[in-house]
Design a protein around this motif. Structure first.
Motif, PDB file in Angstrom:
ATOM      1  N   ASN A  98       0.872  -0.968  -0.049  1.00  0.00           N
ATOM      2  CA  ASN A  98      -0.074  -0.061  -0.006  1.00  0.00           C
ATOM      3  C   ASN A  98       0.936   1.253   0.094  1.00  0.00           C
ATOM      4  OD1 ASN A  98      -2.627  -1.414   0.517  1.00  0.00           O
ATOM      5  ND2 ASN A  98      -1.397  -2.079   2.253  1.00  0.00           N
ATOM      6  N   SER A 147      -8.375   6.548  -1.635  1.00  0.00           N
ATOM      7  CA  SER A 147      -8.245   5.074  -1.979  1.00  0.00           C
ATOM      8  C   SER A 147      -6.844   4.267  -1.847  1.00  0.00           C
ATOM      9  CB  SER A 147      -8.769   4.613  -3.327  1.00  0.00           C
ATOM     10  OG  SER A 147     -10.153   5.139  -3.558  1.00  0.00           O
ATOM     11  N   ASN A 148      -5.989   5.335  -1.904  1.00  0.00           N
ATOM     12  CA  ASN A 148      -4.328   4.997  -1.600  1.00  0.00           C
ATOM     13  C   ASN A 148      -3.875   4.124  -3.127  1.00  0.00           C
ATOM     14  OD1 ASN A 148      -3.936   6.118   0.910  1.00  0.00           O
ATOM     15  ND2 ASN A 148      -5.217   4.399   1.628  1.00  0.00           N
ATOM     16  N   ASN A 157      -4.574   9.127  -3.532  1.00  0.00           N
ATOM     17  CA  ASN A 157      -5.201   8.436  -4.775  1.00  0.00           C
ATOM     18  C   ASN A 157      -6.912   8.699  -4.380  1.00  0.00           C
ATOM     19  OD1 ASN A 157      -6.045   7.332  -7.003  1.00  0.00           O
ATOM     20  ND2 ASN A 157      -6.005   4.930  -6.227  1.00  0.00           N
TER      21      ASN A 157
END
Length: 100
Positions: free
Chosen positions: A76, A92-93, A89
């Protein structure tokens, strides 16, 4: 593996396994906005285990860092600059999956 090239994120090699070292390059939003320092905020698995902030090196082609692959779980990622601005993002990573 998710492709985030349009977000300014590349991983080389594109496929990797535990024990490998991968080169992360970031030319995304924070870089485009003129950040002088960028940190890759990384963690493994759904729970973001082994959480770490890695200072990226500024180069002519963006920011780079080398990451050791410690887990077969997902990697991640999100990024922050020295002013604590984030590229995550849109909440949202970024998730990269190693070869299984």
């Amino acid at each position: 593996m998710n492709n985030y090239k349009s977000n300014g994120i590349t991983i080389k090699p594109a496929t990797f396994s535990v024990g490998d070292k991968i080169k992360l390059t970031y030319t995304g939003l924070l870089s485009e906005c003129g950040a002088d320092e960028i940190f890759a905020h990384i963690g493994w698995g759904e729970a973001w285990e082994n959480l770490d902030d890695i200072k990226m090196s500024k180069t002519k082609s963006g920011f780079t860092a080398t990451i050791s692959v410690d887990s077969m779980s997902q990697l991640n990622l999100c990024f922050k600059d020295a002013m604590n601005n984030w590229d995550n993002n849109n909440g949202s990573n970024y998730t990269i999956y190693p070869n299984k």
